[in-house]
Design a protein around this motif. Structure first.
Motif, PDB file in Angstrom:
ATOM      1  N   THR A 247      63.331  46.312  61.268  1.00  0.00           N
ATOM      2  CA  THR A 247      62.195  47.100  61.748  1.00  0.00           C
ATOM      3  C   THR A 247      61.097  47.018  60.691  1.00  0.00           C
ATOM      4  O   THR A 247      61.380  46.881  59.497  1.00  0.00           O
ATOM      5  CB  THR A 247      62.540  48.579  61.966  1.00  0.00           C
ATOM      6  N   VAL A 248      59.855  47.089  61.151  1.00  0.00           N
ATOM      7  CA  VAL A 248      58.707  46.946  60.255  1.00  0.00           C
ATOM      8  C   VAL A 248      57.784  48.151  60.414  1.00  0.00           C
ATOM      9  O   VAL A 248      57.235  48.374  61.488  1.00  0.00           O
ATOM     10  CB  VAL A 248      57.912  45.670  60.597  1.00  0.00           C
ATOM     11  N   GLY A 249      57.641  48.931  59.363  1.00  0.00           N
ATOM     12  CA  GLY A 249      56.684  50.035  59.361  1.00  0.00           C
ATOM     13  C   GLY A 249      55.463  49.628  58.553  1.00  0.00           C
ATOM     14  O   GLY A 249      55.591  49.132  57.433  1.00  0.00           O
ATOM     15  N   LEU A 250      54.291  49.791  59.152  1.00  0.00           N
ATOM     16  CA  LEU A 250      53.055  49.371  58.477  1.00  0.00           C
ATOM     17  C   LEU A 250      52.128  50.561  58.283  1.00  0.00           C
ATOM     18  O   LEU A 250      51.852  51.292  59.234  1.00  0.00           O
ATOM     19  CB  LEU A 250      52.307  48.347  59.332  1.00  0.00           C
TER      20      LEU A 250
ATOM     21  N   ALA B  74      56.960  48.708  55.091  1.00  0.00           N
ATOM     22  CA  ALA B  74      58.319  49.248  54.929  1.00  0.00           C
ATOM     23  C   ALA B  74      59.241  48.508  55.873  1.00  0.00           C
ATOM     24  O   ALA B  74      59.079  48.581  57.087  1.00  0.00           O
ATOM     25  CB  ALA B  74      58.332  50.745  55.231  1.00  0.00           C
TER      26      ALA B  74
ATOM     27  N   THR C 162      63.157  47.715  57.131  1.00  0.00           N
ATOM     28  CA  THR C 162      64.581  48.042  57.112  1.00  0.00           C
ATOM     29  C   THR C 162      65.308  46.926  57.843  1.00  0.00           C
ATOM     30  O   THR C 162      64.930  46.566  58.964  1.00  0.00           O
ATOM     31  CB  THR C 162      64.851  49.398  57.787  1.00  0.00           C
TER      32      THR C 162
ATOM     33  N   THR D 153      50.674  49.156  53.260  1.00  0.00           N
ATOM     34  CA  THR D 153      52.062  49.438  52.892  1.00  0.00           C
ATOM     35  C   THR D 153      52.970  48.836  53.955  1.00  0.00           C
ATOM     36  O   THR D 153      52.681  48.923  55.143  1.00  0.00           O
ATOM     37  CB  THR D 153      52.298  50.962  52.829  1.00  0.00           C
TER      38      THR D 153
ATOM     39  N   ASP E 165      61.845  54.747  72.932  1.00  0.00           N
ATOM     40  CA  ASP E 165      61.696  55.484  71.676  1.00  0.00           C
ATOM     41  C   ASP E 165      62.385  54.775  70.516  1.00  0.00           C
ATOM     42  O   ASP E 165      62.083  55.019  69.360  1.00  0.00           O
ATOM     43  CB  ASP E 165      62.288  56.889  71.829  1.00  0.00           C
ATOM     44  N   ALA E 166      63.320  53.888  70.836  1.00  0.00           N
ATOM     45  CA  ALA E 166      64.058  53.173  69.799  1.00  0.00           C
ATOM     46  C   ALA E 166      64.572  51.872  70.406  1.00  0.00           C
ATOM     47  O   ALA E 166      64.564  51.698  71.619  1.00  0.00           O
ATOM     48  CB  ALA E 166      65.227  54.030  69.312  1.00  0.00           C
TER      49      ALA E 166
ATOM     50  N   GLY F 217      61.651  46.564  66.078  1.00  0.00           N
ATOM     51  CA  GLY F 217      60.934  47.821  66.225  1.00  0.00           C
ATOM     52  C   GLY F 217      59.965  47.990  65.090  1.00  0.00           C
ATOM     53  O   GLY F 217      59.988  47.232  64.116  1.00  0.00           O
ATOM     54  N   GLY F 218      59.095  48.969  65.239  1.00  0.00           N
ATOM     55  CA  GLY F 218      58.138  49.178  64.171  1.00  0.00           C
ATOM     56  C   GLY F 218      57.265  50.375  64.421  1.00  0.00           C
ATOM     57  O   GLY F 218      57.387  51.071  65.430  1.00  0.00           O
ATOM     58  N   ASP F 219      56.400  50.595  63.471  1.00  0.00           N
ATOM     59  CA  ASP F 219      55.454  51.695  63.558  1.00  0.00           C
ATOM     60  C   ASP F 219      54.199  51.219  62.829  1.00  0.00           C
ATOM     61  O   ASP F 219      54.290  50.516  61.824  1.00  0.00           O
ATOM     62  CB  ASP F 219      56.051  52.937  62.871  1.00  0.00           C
TER      63      ASP F 219
ATOM     64  N   VAL G  32      50.611  52.825  61.331  1.00  0.00           N
ATOM     65  CA  VAL G  32      49.845  54.053  61.095  1.00  0.00           C
ATOM     66  C   VAL G  32      48.683  53.760  60.157  1.00  0.00           C
ATOM     67  O   VAL G  32      48.670  52.747  59.453  1.00  0.00           O
ATOM     68  CB  VAL G  32      50.731  55.169  60.486  1.00  0.00           C
ATOM     69  N   ARG G  33      47.719  54.646  60.151  1.00  0.00           N
ATOM     70  CA  ARG G  33      46.580  54.548  59.258  1.00  0.00           C
ATOM     71  C   ARG G  33      47.001  54.979  57.855  1.00  0.00           C
ATOM     72  O   ARG G  33      47.727  55.967  57.698  1.00  0.00           O
ATOM     73  CB  ARG G  33      45.479  55.480  59.785  1.00  0.00           C
TER      74      ARG G  33
END
Lengths: 340, 340
Positions: free
Chosen positions: A92-95, A138, A140, A136, A34-35, A126-128, A130-131
């Motif tokens: 971490t990379v959120g897309l 993000a 951290t 975008t 989870d992390a 880590g990352g996420d 999403v549609r």
């Protein structure tokens, strides 16, 4: 890459499929729970910074390849860590991605990001995915710092020398050349490439920290003030002065600019690029005169003592050659100045 | 709030103005530098998790107030930390916002977020606000964990009992009631409110960790397997089994569901909600039978031993009353099952 693969879209493989494709850019074993779990060194403080980048606002296919967008995003976050005196631990990379975006675009983004990160031994942990209707990004970044070595904006004191770790204005010049190639007609290819590269592949100055701590050992109780110049050199100095409750005098001729500027721009243009261009990702550090001289000597090319911290609250641009009248810098004036 | 203030839009005050308005939700002194600095306890590992949420995809004004969207975003990230056995240290919040969005919407989002975070003593330690055509929320949470107490998906062993820390299906039932109020005609107001609340204000189970470590002290070398049930109970058990190379048997009647389900849903519907509904943010933990019994006893209401880890790789749903035939659960079947 065959044409079928290169035309594959995010919606063809889904968020989960894309995450699996991106895992080759991450160290094995870190992903899957989870992390992510990371080790920190004993006695170190944790430093955290975050940035959101939006397609059409912060990057654009016109001036920036996906590789460069990735490099720049990683560099900006590593620069924030450097500005605090911290060594990177990971990002971490959120897309957020439209379904129609090509998978190869995302892979190229990650390619650029990891090229930058690997130079500084920093893993994506880590990352996420999403549609989203708009691409975008993000990021951290987190790092660690010996609590006695934290660099803060608020630590400048009257009499400090202001060290600038490298030339300013190059990144903005590179962007201008990408947007308006005709501006470069008086430059040779090497000069153009160097300026464009400064824009596309900025170097976060984590290397400065090692030199700084070597010089400072005998004075380890000293607090260094500083920040990075991502929003422009003028902005950095004004922010430090505000946070520290001091003023500053900048010496016009001591502000380091690329040599190319001397035969390409008017002195006034060169000054604007250097003060307000932004995204040079150098460090602006305030420390006692003698240490500052030692630091500049060790840093070499481009580094300079560009001014000194004064009592009061104004930031004055001074020209010892008296070609320009003294100017008081402030942030809104800065932006107006630049948009003229 | 007067009407002028409540109709103020993000573009009226700009990103910088909004950041200043949002600083009251953050601890003073943490903000102001290029990055935030946090203390970690000696010997602890750092745990990091990130989520991106997009308007229209992950939240919507139809079912979710900005306060609830904020609460849910914070809860989801804290739940990821709990799933690793980690105590939260802080979160960063990256926002992409259209200029037309009301400032009050953003403040209400932060209000809900901090209501959840304060319950778990977790500060917002940094953030970024940028312009975007679509409202986007990127949260990164970090926590710390004693390395010997990290909970991993891959640590389940044959014979472990599967502990579920609370009822499942309530969040999905609440969402259904918000979308289709007519479904609630056989429920009284208290029942409806409880289910809707489960959807709008999920509780990350950080409280479970304290109880877990108390029970485990004499066995501290034991590795606990687990994750949270944010993507559904079936998903959690399947993921754990996959990562651990084991199978599982779930006992139909031991899966805890809200009491309301007994007189409101058919047994088959109740099972679907519980297994595939998702967003209950409970923990699913695998540990030796005796310890599992102790944990369930300490946790009280809703907690249950829902099955056991077996050799092999299949996850079987079993009904000891033989009303339902044995079923092999898998992820794609799960989703098909639910969409029927």
């Amino acid at each position: 890459m065959n044409s079928e693969l290169s035309s594959q879209q995010v919606k063809d493989i889904g968020e989960q499929g894309l995450l699996e494709r991106l895992q080759r850019f991450c160290p094995p074993k870190i992903i899957g729970d989870d992390a992510a779990v990371l080790e920190t060194a004993p006695g170190q403080s944790l430093v955290v910074t975050t940035d959101v980048l939006v397609d059409g606002v912060h990057f654009s296919n016109i001036t920036t390849s996906p590789e460069d967008a990735g490099w720049r995003a990683a560099a900006a976050n590593l620069s924030d860590l450097a500005a605090m005196g911290a060594s990177p631990l990971g990002i971490t990379v959120g897309l957020g991605l439209p379904g129609e975006l090509r998978v190869s675009w995302v892979e190229r983004l990650y390619q650029g990001m990891t090229e930058c990160l690997q130079k500084y031994n920093t893993p994506i942990v880590g990352g996420d995915v999403v549609r989203s209707p708009v691409t975008t990004l993000a990021i951290t970044a987190f790092g660690q710092v010996n609590p006695s070595q934290i660099i803060r904006r608020s630590a400048a004191v009257v009499g400090d020398a202001i060290v600038v770790t490298g030339v300013h204005g190059a990144s903005h010049a590179g962007l201008e050349l990408l947007l308006h190639p005709e501006l470069g007609q008086n430059l040779n290819n090497e000069e153009k490439t160097a300026l464009i590269r400064a824009h596309q592949r900025p170097q976060p100055r984590l290397d400065v920290l090692r030199i700084l701590w070597k010089i400072l050992t005998p004075n380890s109780k000293l607090s260094i003030a500083g920040m990075d110049s991502s929003d422009g050199l003028a902005d950095a100095i004004i922010q430090i002065c505000r946070a520290s409750g001091v003023g500053a005098v900048l010496e016009h001729r001591q502000i380091p600019v690329p040599k190319t500027f001397n035969h390409w721009l008017t002195p006034d243009q060169a000054l604007k690029y250097a003060l307000y261009g932004g995204e040079d990702f150098e460090l602006v550090l305030c420390l006692p005169q003698e240490l500052a001289s030692g630091l500049v000597q060790h840093l070499g090319k481009g580094a300079a003592i560009a001014g000194r911290i004064t009592a009061g609250s104004t930031v004055i641009l001074h020209d010892e050659q008296k070609k320009f009248p003294d100017q008081v810098l402030n942030l809104s004036q800065g932006f107006q100045h630049f948009s003229q």
